[in-house]
Structure formats: C-alpha cells, structure tokens
Design an enzyme around this catalytic site. Structure first.
Site, PDB file in Angstrom:
ATOM      1  N   LYS A 125       0.814  -1.220   0.000  1.00  0.00           N
ATOM      2  CA  LYS A 125       0.000   0.000   0.000  1.00  0.00           C
ATOM      3  C   LYS A 125       0.845   1.267   0.000  1.00  0.00           C
ATOM      4  O   LYS A 125       0.400   2.315  -0.442  1.00  0.00           O
ATOM      5  CB  LYS A 125      -0.936   0.023   1.223  1.00  0.00           C
ATOM      6  CG  LYS A 125      -2.137  -0.899   1.102  1.00  0.00           C
ATOM      7  CD  LYS A 125      -3.160  -0.528   2.159  1.00  0.00           C
ATOM      8  CE  LYS A 125      -4.343  -1.475   2.176  1.00  0.00           C
ATOM      9  NZ  LYS A 125      -5.273  -1.163   3.276  1.00  0.00           N
ATOM     10  N   LYS A 206      -5.437  -9.939  -6.742  1.00  0.00           N
ATOM     11  CA  LYS A 206      -6.663 -10.265  -5.996  1.00  0.00           C
ATOM     12  C   LYS A 206      -7.738  -9.208  -6.265  1.00  0.00           C
ATOM     13  O   LYS A 206      -7.423  -8.034  -6.469  1.00  0.00           O
ATOM     14  CB  LYS A 206      -6.371 -10.435  -4.511  1.00  0.00           C
ATOM     15  CG  LYS A 206      -6.343  -9.163  -3.756  1.00  0.00           C
ATOM     16  CD  LYS A 206      -6.430  -9.321  -2.257  1.00  0.00           C
ATOM     17  CE  LYS A 206      -6.453  -7.890  -1.726  1.00  0.00           C
ATOM     18  NZ  LYS A 206      -6.606  -7.678  -0.359  1.00  0.00           N
ATOM     19  N   LYS A 209     -11.465  -3.799  -3.543  1.00  0.00           N
ATOM     20  CA  LYS A 209     -12.290  -2.597  -3.626  1.00  0.00           C
ATOM     21  C   LYS A 209     -11.520  -1.444  -4.234  1.00  0.00           C
ATOM     22  O   LYS A 209     -12.086  -0.593  -4.897  1.00  0.00           O
ATOM     23  CB  LYS A 209     -12.677  -2.150  -2.216  1.00  0.00           C
ATOM     24  CG  LYS A 209     -13.641  -3.032  -1.510  1.00  0.00           C
ATOM     25  CD  LYS A 209     -13.702  -2.590  -0.057  1.00  0.00           C
ATOM     26  CE  LYS A 209     -14.579  -3.509   0.752  1.00  0.00           C
ATOM     27  NZ  LYS A 209     -14.322  -3.378   2.184  1.00  0.00           N
TER      28      LYS A 209
HETATM   29  P1  AMP Z   1     -11.391  -5.543   3.403  1.00  0.00           P
HETATM   30  O1  AMP Z   1     -12.263  -5.154   2.290  1.00  0.00           O
HETATM   31  O2  AMP Z   1      -9.950  -5.364   3.080  1.00  0.00           O
HETATM   32  O3  AMP Z   1     -11.807  -4.967   4.695  1.00  0.00           O
HETATM   33  O4  AMP Z   1     -11.565  -7.117   3.562  1.00  0.00           O
HETATM   34  C1  AMP Z   1     -12.615  -7.725   4.258  1.00  0.00           C
HETATM   35  C2  AMP Z   1     -12.492  -9.229   4.219  1.00  0.00           C
HETATM   36  O5  AMP Z   1     -12.605  -9.701   2.873  1.00  0.00           O
HETATM   37  C3  AMP Z   1     -11.144  -9.766   4.728  1.00  0.00           C
HETATM   38  O6  AMP Z   1     -11.368 -10.939   5.480  1.00  0.00           O
HETATM   39  C4  AMP Z   1     -10.384 -10.073   3.473  1.00  0.00           C
HETATM   40  O7  AMP Z   1      -9.433 -11.093   3.664  1.00  0.00           O
HETATM   41  C5  AMP Z   1     -11.496 -10.533   2.549  1.00  0.00           C
HETATM   42  N1  AMP Z   1     -11.152 -10.323   1.133  1.00  0.00           N
HETATM   43  C6  AMP Z   1     -10.921  -9.129   0.522  1.00  0.00           C
HETATM   44  N2  AMP Z   1     -10.636  -9.293  -0.791  1.00  0.00           N
HETATM   45  C7  AMP Z   1     -10.675 -10.641  -1.015  1.00  0.00           C
HETATM   46  C8  AMP Z   1     -10.491 -11.468  -2.169  1.00  0.00           C
HETATM   47  N3  AMP Z   1     -10.206 -10.940  -3.368  1.00  0.00           N
HETATM   48  N4  AMP Z   1     -10.629 -12.798  -2.033  1.00  0.00           N
HETATM   49  C9  AMP Z   1     -10.935 -13.346  -0.834  1.00  0.00           C
HETATM   50  N5  AMP Z   1     -11.133 -12.634   0.300  1.00  0.00           N
HETATM   51  C10 AMP Z   1     -11.015 -11.293   0.225  1.00  0.00           C
END
Ligand code: AMP
Ligand code: TRP
Length: 347
Positions: A125, A206, A209
């Site tokens: 990041k 991956k 968002k």
């Molecule tokens: P975040 O949006 O970063 O707060 O992520 C929230 C949850 O979604 C966390 O447990 C991440 O590990 C999971 N997550 C985010 N992006 C992915 C992805 N592309 N594949 C699987 N899990 C994801």
C-alpha cells in the site's frame, strides 16, 4: 484485580469466540463476500460472534467524509442482508467503541517498529505513494487490538489477512510475557475455497475494492444482473479450451471462474469439473458462472433494499451491537490498563 467477564468465560469450555472486521471503504465486492462474509454467516451458529465495521482502519488512506458515512451504513445493511443475525452475531461500528483506539495505543508500546515495516500489505500500500500516514503503518496494531479485546479464538479472514493475524498473535504473546497472562492467542481461520478471489480483468491480482473503478475488475455485491453478466463476459481467460482447475499461471482466469462457482455451489472440485464437461467453450463457462453469482446475490440485494428503506431500524441494531461490544471490551481494557500500571478513575 478486575477480570473481564470474557476472561472468566475463556477459562470455561464455553463457546468459541469469533471476531472479524471489514472496512467500509469502497463497494463490497465478490471477494469480500466469498472470502469472508459468506463464511461468517454460515458459521455463526454455536459461537459467540463479533463483526466489526472498521472505520478507524478505513481512514488510514483518505476517505471522502460523506462517502465514508454512506458506505458504513450500506456495508452494515449488506452484512445483515447476507444473513448475519443480530441475535447470534454482534455487528458494530469500530469508532462507536472507544476501547479499540485505546487498545491500539497500549499495544503500540509493546510492538517493535520492525514487525510493522515487514508487513507485506504495508509495503504494497505504501509503494509509489508520495506520503504515507503513520496510521497505515500502525494498521495491524489497531487490528490486533480489535481481536485481542474480545478474547478471540478464531479470526475468519481471506488469505491476504493471514500475516496480520500472525502479528496479533505475536503481540498477544509479547504482552502476556511482559505484563502477565492477559490475552487469548487467536488463530486465523482461512477457508480454502474463496480465500483468494482474483480480479476478472487480471487473474494474477486479488479482487479488491481499491480497483473497483477499473472496468471489469470486480463484481460488486450490489451490481445489477446485467452488469454482472457483462463483467463475466469480459473476464480474461486463455487461448485454450480446457475447463479444469489448474495452478498453471497461464490458466489463472479459468481457475478463478471455477473457484467462484465452487464456493457458491458448495460442490467439490471434481463435481465442478463434471458440471462443465458438456460446456461449449469459455463463453459458456462465463455465462454459467455469472448465472450462479446472480442467483446467489439476488436475495441479498432484495433484503438490502428493504433494510435501507428503514435506516432508523438499522441504526438501532448498530447501537445495540456497539453497546454489547463495549460491555465486553471495556472491562477487558480496564484489565489491560491495570496490568500496565495505570490508575483507574474512581466511578
Ligand atoms: P477488506 O475489504 O480489506 O476490509 O476485507 C474484508 C475481508 O474480505 C477480509 O477478510 C479479506 O481477507 C477478505 N477479502 C478481501 N478481498 C478478497 C479477495 N479478493 N478474495 C478473498 N477474500 C477477500
Ligand atoms: N484488516 C482487515 C481487512 O482489511 C479488516 C480488519 C480490521 C479485521 N480489524 C480486524 C479483520 C480484526 C479481522 C479481525 O480485511
């Protein structure tokens, strides 16, 4: 010494305690749903669950204030719409419970800088950024505080968060060593299927968002069926025609599509491959994957809109969640303050 209710409960062979978090930044995408939310919903029975909308984490990179407020409510509605049950799971907003920021400060003081500088998410990041906030470096300590305040056993997350949970373990162990047994040492729970959903435009990155603005990268949980079809139609595959799982990087696109289908249908890898033996090429594969995604998301989208029609009720649920979360984390925080030698104010 004051012992929190949960610490006492932790000693008893009671329910396993689960804690996870999700950032209210950007639209919730299919990777969040398949890698995290879907599993939280399916496994909320027979456990004590806390799910936190981590707005303190979200502002480690700038968020437009009105947008952050809107996204926070919208994310809460998605979590309830996806099936988190307020009677089984405590869903709350991180900034509503002051113990999280307080825990972060105290844990900062037992965390060596070098541990934070090594975090791969920080390195990713902060790469190519002109300015990086101290908050971005400190992000995993705040996350450790989230987890440790609830005497958490299990942290269900996607693969990308494994290193942060390992760090929370290290911080817990160090605090326990320095100040005496205080925290439960948590474990990451990473489901094999869905742990890493890749971008449709680039199956080597991956789904995230932060790239949602790139056309064809992510599928939003709230996307219209037509949009979902379009995104899958454009998904990058390869020049072959074999519809099987594979770890060949050349075939990562097809592998990702099959992986998405597999988590949604709950079928085994060989059953999934069996489902596609009669498929007419990748076009057919993409259309069928889009179809199961649309079917999976349709009831969630319907409930989402119902919930958003009554934000008063949504806010009440979140207030109830914060009140319960605080009733657990405030006494834990008092225990921590006592351990490090603070005087507690008389009440
Ligand atoms: P975040 O949006 O970063 O707060 O992520 C929230 C949850 O979604 C966390 O447990 C991440 O590990 C999971 N997550 C985010 N992006 C992915 C992805 N592309 N594949 C699987 N899990 C994801
Ligand atoms: N850092 C996590 C993510 O981006 C979100 C998070 C914050 C979290 N606090 C947490 C996840 C505590 C699990 C437990 O996905």
């Amino acid at each position: 010494m004051q012992t929190s209710e949960l610490t006492r409960e932790a000693a008893a062979p009671g329910k396993r305690r689960v804690f996870s978090g999700i950032q209210p930044s950007g639209e919730v995408q299919l990777g969040n749903y398949l890698g995290a939310i879907k599993g939280w919903v399916e496994r909320q029975e027979d456990k004590t669950n806390f799910f936190c909308l981590v707005d303190l984490h979200a502002i480690t990179v700038y968020q437009e204030p009105e947008e952050l407020r809107r996204q926070t409510r919208s994310l809460a509605a998605i979590l309830f719409a996806a099936g988190l049950d307020p009677d089984k799971s405590t869903v709350f907003i991180q900034s509503h419970v002051p113990a999280h920021a307080e825990a972060c400060w105290i844990l900062n003081c037992v965390t060596p800088m070098g541990w934070l500088e090594r975090m791969t998410q920080f390195k990713d990041k902060s790469a190519n950024q002109e300015r990086v906030s101290a908050g971005l470096l400190d992000y995993p300590v705040l996350m450790a505080g989230d987890i440790l305040l609830y005497d958490t056993h299990e942290v269900p997350v996607g693969e990308d968060q494994r290193q942060h949970v390992e760090l929370a373990r290290d911080i817990a162990e160090r605090f326990n060593r320095v100040y005496g047994e205080t925290f439960v040492v948590p474990e990451a729970v990473i489901a094999e299927a869905g742990a890493r959903v890749m971008g449709l435009n680039d199956p080597t990155a991956k789904m995230s968002k932060s790239f949602s603005h790139i056309r064809g990268h992510a599928v939003g949980v709230l996307d219209e069926p037509k949009e979902i079809e379009r995104s899958f139609k454009r998904a990058v595959t390869d020049s072959g025609n074999e519809i099987t799982f594979s770890d060949d990087p050349e075939r990562a696109g097809v592998n990702n599509l099959l992986g998405i289908y597999k988590v949604i249908t709950g079928r085994s890898s060989s059953q999934v491959e069996g489902d596609f033996v009669d498929a007419r090429g990748y076009g057919d594969l993409k259309a069928r994957v889009a179809e199961v995604v649309i079917e999976e998301l349709a009831p969630i989208q319907k409930r989402y809109h119902e919930i958003m029609d009554d934000v008063g009720e949504l806010d009440r649920l979140l207030a109830r969640g914060a009140e319960h979360a605080a009733s657990v984390s405030t006494p834990k925080m008092d225990e921590v303050k006592e351990k490090v030698g603070f005087t507690l104010p008389r009440s």
